[in-house]
Write an enzyme that holds these catalytic residues in place. Structure first.
Site, short mmCIF file in Angstrom:
data_model
loop_
_atom_site.label_atom_id
_atom_site.label_comp_id
_atom_site.label_asym_id
_atom_site.label_seq_id
_atom_site.Cartn_x
_atom_site.Cartn_y
_atom_site.Cartn_z
CG ASP A 123 -1.97 -1.08 1.19
OD1 ASP A 123 -2.34 -1.49 0.07
OD2 ASP A 123 -2.42 -1.52 2.26
CG ASP A 156 -6.72 -1.59 -1.51
OD1 ASP A 156 -6.94 -2.79 -1.72
OD2 ASP A 156 -5.83 -1.18 -0.75
#
Length: 214
Positions: free
Chosen positions: A114, A128
């Site tokens: 991330d 995401d």
């Protein structure tokens, strides 16, 4: 269209993660737009937005099931908006699934990369984002009554799906109801006026006496 959208989402996720790992690993976060956007490399063992850390294998199995379900649903796909929606979901799911399969610490237990951070918001990645956008689009399409096969289901059709004739309209007579009943006779109809030769009116108790001539 589904394959094109899925490949575009997957390619964007893979390229962005490769660049982030190569440039931001073991480096201080990069703050942009006055701190509104921060680029920070983190590793996530849970689901999207760092939910459920510690259950990596479970989320890996769920991601595999999602990919299989989308591919099976695509056989009945006849709608362009739904193709975009499922393509976003498929590309995002595969993007994070590849991290879980091939990244450290072990196969099926890999941590997802991330790197996008907003103030007071969990760190996420482009996969995401694709999943969230696909989910929001699915809700909008379902609310508008658009089906995966291209048909549209309106709100009235959903309410009248049990076969009633619609509100405010009488049901048509069926064959089992028999012929319609004749109209009721109006008892208050005015009787025809008596002719000149008619006798005394019915209901009149007084009969005039006959006049005798002398």
């Amino acid at each position: 269209m589904l394959i094109a959208v899925a490949l575009a989402a997957l390619a964007a996720d893979i390229v962005s993660k490769t660049v982030v790992v190569a440039t931001l690993h073991d480096r201080a976060p990069v703050r942009l737009l006055g701190g509104l956007l921060t680029l920070r490399e983190t590793r996530n063992s849970g689901a999207a937005f760092s939910i459920g850390t510690g259950y990596t294998i479970v989320f890996t199995v769920i991601a595999c099931g999602v990919v299989v379900a989308i591919l099976r649903t695509a056989r009945n796909l006849r709608s362009l908006p739904w193709a975009v929606c499922l393509g976003l979901l498929l590309g995002g799911a595969i993007g994070n699934l590849l991290d879980r399969l091939f990244r450290a610490p072990a196969p099926l237990k890999g941590h997802v990369v991330d790197w996008i951070e907003f103030p007071h918001y969990p760190v996420f990645n482009l996969a995401d984002s694709a999943i969230v956008c696909g989910g929001v689009l699915a809700v909008v399409l379902a609310a508008r009554g658009l089906q995966i096969d291209g048909t549209r289901l309106s709100g009235k059709d959903a309410e009248d799906g049990d076969g009633d004739g619609g509100a405010g309209e009488p049901d048509a007579p069926s064959a089992e109801d028999g012929p319609p009943a004749p109209p009721a006779r109006d008892e208050t109809a005015t009787a025809p006026a008596p002719g000149p030769d008619a006798g005394p009116a019915a209901g009149n108790g007084e009969v005039p006496a006959r006049e005798e001539k002398p």
